[in-house]
Design a protein around this motif. Structure first.
Motif, PDB file in Angstrom:
ATOM      1  N   VAL A 140      59.093  23.024 -29.511  1.00  0.00           N
ATOM      2  CA  VAL A 140      59.093  24.287 -30.247  1.00  0.00           C
ATOM      3  C   VAL A 140      58.012  25.220 -29.723  1.00  0.00           C
ATOM      4  O   VAL A 140      58.230  26.422 -29.544  1.00  0.00           O
ATOM      5  N   ALA A 141      56.813  24.692 -29.452  1.00  0.00           N
ATOM      6  CA  ALA A 141      55.702  25.532 -28.992  1.00  0.00           C
ATOM      7  C   ALA A 141      56.029  26.205 -27.665  1.00  0.00           C
ATOM      8  O   ALA A 141      55.607  27.344 -27.421  1.00  0.00           O
ATOM      9  N   GLU A 142      56.772  25.539 -26.799  1.00  0.00           N
ATOM     10  CA  GLU A 142      57.123  26.134 -25.520  1.00  0.00           C
ATOM     11  C   GLU A 142      58.181  27.214 -25.666  1.00  0.00           C
ATOM     12  O   GLU A 142      58.276  28.118 -24.828  1.00  0.00           O
ATOM     13  N   ALA A 143      59.006  27.153 -26.715  1.00  0.00           N
ATOM     14  CA  ALA A 143      60.049  28.158 -26.934  1.00  0.00           C
ATOM     15  C   ALA A 143      59.548  29.373 -27.706  1.00  0.00           C
ATOM     16  O   ALA A 143      60.147  30.448 -27.621  1.00  0.00           O
ATOM     17  N   LEU A 144      58.471  29.238 -28.462  1.00  0.00           N
ATOM     18  CA  LEU A 144      58.020  30.323 -29.334  1.00  0.00           C
ATOM     19  C   LEU A 144      57.712  31.631 -28.596  1.00  0.00           C
ATOM     20  O   LEU A 144      58.028  32.712 -29.116  1.00  0.00           O
ATOM     21  N   PRO A 145      57.089  31.636 -27.393  1.00  0.00           N
ATOM     22  CA  PRO A 145      56.789  32.924 -26.745  1.00  0.00           C
ATOM     23  C   PRO A 145      58.024  33.754 -26.389  1.00  0.00           C
ATOM     24  O   PRO A 145      57.882  34.922 -26.019  1.00  0.00           O
ATOM     25  N   MET A 146      59.224  33.195 -26.498  1.00  0.00           N
ATOM     26  CA  MET A 146      60.432  33.977 -26.241  1.00  0.00           C
ATOM     27  C   MET A 146      60.821  34.837 -27.441  1.00  0.00           C
ATOM     28  O   MET A 146      61.760  35.632 -27.345  1.00  0.00           O
ATOM     29  N   LEU A 147      60.138  34.707 -28.559  1.00  0.00           N
ATOM     30  CA  LEU A 147      60.445  35.485 -29.757  1.00  0.00           C
ATOM     31  C   LEU A 147      59.459  36.641 -29.910  1.00  0.00           C
ATOM     32  O   LEU A 147      58.283  36.518 -29.535  1.00  0.00           O
ATOM     33  N   PRO A 148      59.895  37.774 -30.453  1.00  0.00           N
ATOM     34  CA  PRO A 148      58.995  38.917 -30.647  1.00  0.00           C
ATOM     35  C   PRO A 148      57.803  38.558 -31.526  1.00  0.00           C
ATOM     36  O   PRO A 148      57.941  37.842 -32.513  1.00  0.00           O
ATOM     37  N   GLY A 149      56.630  39.057 -31.140  1.00  0.00           N
ATOM     38  CA  GLY A 149      55.422  38.836 -31.921  1.00  0.00           C
ATOM     39  C   GLY A 149      54.636  37.615 -31.535  1.00  0.00           C
ATOM     40  O   GLY A 149      53.569  37.367 -32.098  1.00  0.00           O
ATOM     41  N   VAL A 150      55.122  36.802 -30.561  1.00  0.00           N
ATOM     42  CA  VAL A 150      54.436  35.579 -30.146  1.00  0.00           C
ATOM     43  C   VAL A 150      54.126  35.672 -28.662  1.00  0.00           C
ATOM     44  O   VAL A 150      55.012  35.952 -27.851  1.00  0.00           O
ATOM     45  N   VAL A 151      52.877  35.446 -28.287  1.00  0.00           N
ATOM     46  CA  VAL A 151      52.467  35.411 -26.883  1.00  0.00           C
ATOM     47  C   VAL A 151      51.593  34.181 -26.668  1.00  0.00           C
ATOM     48  O   VAL A 151      51.024  33.626 -27.611  1.00  0.00           O
ATOM     49  N   ARG A 152      51.498  33.767 -25.410  1.00  0.00           N
ATOM     50  CA  ARG A 152      50.671  32.610 -25.063  1.00  0.00           C
ATOM     51  C   ARG A 152      49.380  33.079 -24.403  1.00  0.00           C
ATOM     52  O   ARG A 152      49.397  33.895 -23.477  1.00  0.00           O
ATOM     53  N   GLU A 153      48.252  32.565 -24.891  1.00  0.00           N
ATOM     54  CA  GLU A 153      46.956  32.897 -24.318  1.00  0.00           C
ATOM     55  C   GLU A 153      46.777  32.211 -22.971  1.00  0.00           C
ATOM     56  O   GLU A 153      47.440  31.214 -22.665  1.00  0.00           O
ATOM     57  N   PRO A 154      45.859  32.721 -22.118  1.00  0.00           N
ATOM     58  CA  PRO A 154      45.619  32.060 -20.827  1.00  0.00           C
ATOM     59  C   PRO A 154      45.193  30.603 -20.964  1.00  0.00           C
ATOM     60  O   PRO A 154      45.503  29.782 -20.113  1.00  0.00           O
ATOM     61  N   GLY A 155      44.515  30.264 -22.051  1.00  0.00           N
ATOM     62  CA  GLY A 155      44.091  28.885 -22.257  1.00  0.00           C
ATOM     63  C   GLY A 155      45.178  27.964 -22.755  1.00  0.00           C
ATOM     64  O   GLY A 155      44.958  26.761 -22.901  1.00  0.00           O
ATOM     65  N   GLY A 156      46.360  28.513 -23.053  1.00  0.00           N
ATOM     66  CA  GLY A 156      47.484  27.692 -23.499  1.00  0.00           C
ATOM     67  C   GLY A 156      47.815  27.820 -24.968  1.00  0.00           C
ATOM     68  O   GLY A 156      48.884  27.382 -25.397  1.00  0.00           O
ATOM     69  N   GLY A 157      46.929  28.384 -25.783  1.00  0.00           N
ATOM     70  CA  GLY A 157      47.185  28.532 -27.202  1.00  0.00           C
ATOM     71  C   GLY A 157      48.181  29.643 -27.486  1.00  0.00           C
ATOM     72  O   GLY A 157      48.483  30.486 -26.629  1.00  0.00           O
ATOM     73  N   LEU A 158      48.696  29.664 -28.705  1.00  0.00           N
ATOM     74  CA  LEU A 158      49.656  30.672 -29.124  1.00  0.00           C
ATOM     75  C   LEU A 158      48.971  31.730 -29.973  1.00  0.00           C
ATOM     76  O   LEU A 158      48.051  31.431 -30.742  1.00  0.00           O
TER      77      LEU A 158
END
Length: 638
Positions: A140-158
């Protein structure tokens, strides 16, 4: 004779409302074995399967406005909404199932077009569509950045709604699955087990709480009526250097299977992933530049259909993981990086019962999260401008657990200036954390290897904390008309460790001002209070620091100074928060309002214009207090 007939009419009870459903295919042939769900608002109140004639029957129903959804493997779902069932009445519904066609597109829905959805419509992604994304997410965490309002930080966090994930919440089948100590999501469930993935940036419904940024809600899928299995990504990738095979690069095979243990009664669904990833840091020489991730991720679900009005679901999530050389980069080579292990275990039981025309939902969950972090040796860590050497300075072990339960009741739709969908509920949780932290000294050197500062940690510390929290809420989703829906609600939260009592009112609306233009206006305002993670209250139990400063001649220029880890007090002047003036009386709060206008331009194109304001206060921050010249004691104040 007339008197006898009147007596029979008086003694005869009115027949209960009935809905009969007939399911046919495109050739008008009966479709047996189709799953029929009877919906009241967003809740499933009853389900059944069609017989050999394609028919299903629902009895003992309360008068209300229902929706019918029909599904069967190999066919597109069919549905019909707005079915008004009168007292002592009956409805005969016909549905046509169309064979499923292969799709190459990915459907990411930001909002629903109908105003009845209200102001809290989420961004949504179906589990099957997520598996077809270009990055091939495994969790789920790997799919979340494909949704509006969610981005992944350079360190890997959401980041959700421009805030770290510890300020957001994640629920799986209505159960909280975040780490009780940190609020982080941890290793999320396999994507193969997901039915739908929802992200709420502004959930104005009061049933959602314990966050100040956003909410991730995951619904898992039930086993089907036939046994089947699926194997994804079975082949590993190998590392090739200078035309030579240099070992394994990554392997992420995923196996999922499902089927009926007892036909039409008990179903099983299993998603299993094994992961090995070796990530190269190209600024360091091979082979001492490999970061390691290794573990398994298993999600098991049992669904027991007790009756057409009673469903019991049990899930078990097991996710042990081993991490090697965490946060390695050019300035932190292998010896200076830590290794870590995490073990996450979550079990839930959910009971859904149609009662008095409404839906009673009860959920119980138990979670344990164990973490170990250790360095490669016992040397002090040396920090220099050209890169660090020695070993990672901290060795930490901790385990956190949470036992929680919740219950909610969705009343049958009530008529009165439209339709009122009332819902009330409660939540209770007890959590705890304990562990041990030992830290070695840190030496900070200048460009010429001259000492600048030394940090010592005099003692190994153990820590232990526990907490109890509870919530109550009530809400009304009021469908005034098919073009206007209003949401009103209030949520009450209490957290024992902060001795805080919080009241969060919320309101929202969805309006379609033009009947045929398809324009949708959504707006809302609400207060949101976050739970404070347990590691915040362990801060004053972490090892204190002794800091010594050195001059250009290498001699002590200041110190040693003792810095204590302390908890501060928040000045609370809020009409919706009640708490005393004690240390750690934190109540992180966000006041959020938003306005969104959506206009379909063509069949495949929509224009969306929105504004969201999130004003947060009471967030937990760290301040440094200079040491007193007389005592040489300073503080880190949280």
């Amino acid at each position: 004779m007339l008197l006898c007939w009147q007596a029979m009419l008086v003694g005869q009870a009115p027949s209960p409302p009935v809905i009969e459903v007939t399911v046919l295919d495109q050739t008008s042939q009966a479709v047996p074995g189709a799953r029929i769900r009877l919906m009241l608002g967003q809740q499933v109140v009853a389900s059944a399967e069609t017989d050999e004639k394609g028919r299903a029957r629902f009895t003992q129903l309360a008068p209300a406005r229902y929706a019918i959804v029909a599904t069967k493997e190999g066919f597109e779902p069919a549905q019909k909404a707005g079915l008004d069932l009168a007292p002592a009445g009956s409805l005969s519904i016909g549905l046509t199932l169309v064979p499923l066609t292969q799709r190459e597109s990915i459907d990411v829905r930001a909002t629903t077009a109908a105003a009845e959805a209200g102001a809290s419509a989420p961004s949504q992604l179906a589990g099957q569509s997520a598996k077809e994304l270009p990055n091939r997410p495994a969790t789920v965490a790997e799919a979340l950045p494909m949704l509006p309002g969610v981005v992944r930080e350079p360190g890997g966090g959401l980041m959700i709604s421009a805030s770290g994930e510890q300020r957001s919440a994640m629920i799986v089948n209505s159960a909280d699955v975040t780490d009780p100590a940190t609020g982080q999501f941890g290793l999320t469930i396999p994507i193969d087990s997901v039915e739908t993935l929802n992200v709420y940036q502004t959930p104005y419904l009061s049933e959602y709480g314990r966050f100040t940024a956003g909410l991730v809600s995951v619904e898992t899928r039930r086993g089907g009526d036939k046994w089947k299995w699926e194997l994804n990504d079975p082949f590993p990738d190998f590392r090739i250097r200078s035309y030579q095979l240099r070992g394994l690069k990554d392997a992420t095979p995923r196996l999922n299977f499902e089927g009926p243990i007892v036909p039409h009664r008990l179903y099983l669904s299993e998603g299993f992933e094994y992961e090995v990833r070796k990530t190269a840091v190209y600024t360091l020489p091979f082979p001492d530049n490999q970061k390691l991730e290794q573990g398994i991720n298993s999600f098991t679900q049992f669904d027991w259909i007790v009756s057409d009005k009673h469903l019991v679901t049990g899930t078990a999530h097991v996710a042990p993981q081993r991490l090697g050389h965490v946060n390695m980069d050019y300035f932190n080579p292998q010896p200076t990086t830590p290794d870590a292990s995490t073990h996450s275990y979550t079990g839930t039981v959910a009971d859904r019962l149609t009662l008095f025309g409404g839906l009673l939902e009860s959920t119980f969950s138990a979670m344990r999260f164990d973490v170990g972090v250790w360095g490669a040796g016992g040397q002090d860590l040396t920090v220099t401008p050209m890169g660090n050497r020695g070993n990672y300075f901290a060795n930490k072990t901790r385990d956190a657990s949470r036992y929680s339960g919740g219950s909610s009741y969705s009343f049958r739709s009530l008529a009165g200036w439209g339709a009122h969908n009332l819902k009330i509920g409660s939540y209770f949780a007890g959590s705890s954390e304990n562990g041990q932290l030992a830290e070695n000294s840190i030496d900070i050197l200048g460009p010429m290897e001259q000492p600048i500062e030394r940090i010592d940690f005099p003692r190994t510390h153990t820590f232990q904390i526990s907490d109890v929290e509870f919530s109550f809420y009530g809400q009304d989703h009021w469908i005034v008309s098919p073009r206007l829906a209003l949401d009103f609600g209030v949520r009450i939260d209490s957290q024992d460790v902060s001795e805080a009592f919080r009241v969060a009112p919320r309101a929202g609306l969805a309006w379609s001002p033009f009947a045929r233009a398809g324009t949708l206006v959504q707006a809302g305002y609400g207060l949101f209070f976050d739970r404070v993670p347990l590691n915040v209250y362990c801060f004053n139990k972490y090892p204190d620091q002794v800091i010594t400063m050195y001059g250009a001649d290498g001699q002590v220029s200041a110190g040693p100074f003792l810095y204590l880890n302390t908890l501060g007090q928040a000045k609370v002047r809020h009409p919706f928060v009640i708490q005393g003036p004690q240390d750690g009386n934190f109540s992180p709060e966000s006041a959020i309002w938003s306005l969104l206008v959506e206009q379909p331009l063509t069949r495949v194109l929509k224009l969306r214009v929105g504004y969201l304001q999130n004003y947060s206060q009471g967030l937990v921050i760290l301040n440094s207090i200079a040491p007193d010249p007389a005592t040489g004691t300073g503080a880190y104040l949280l």
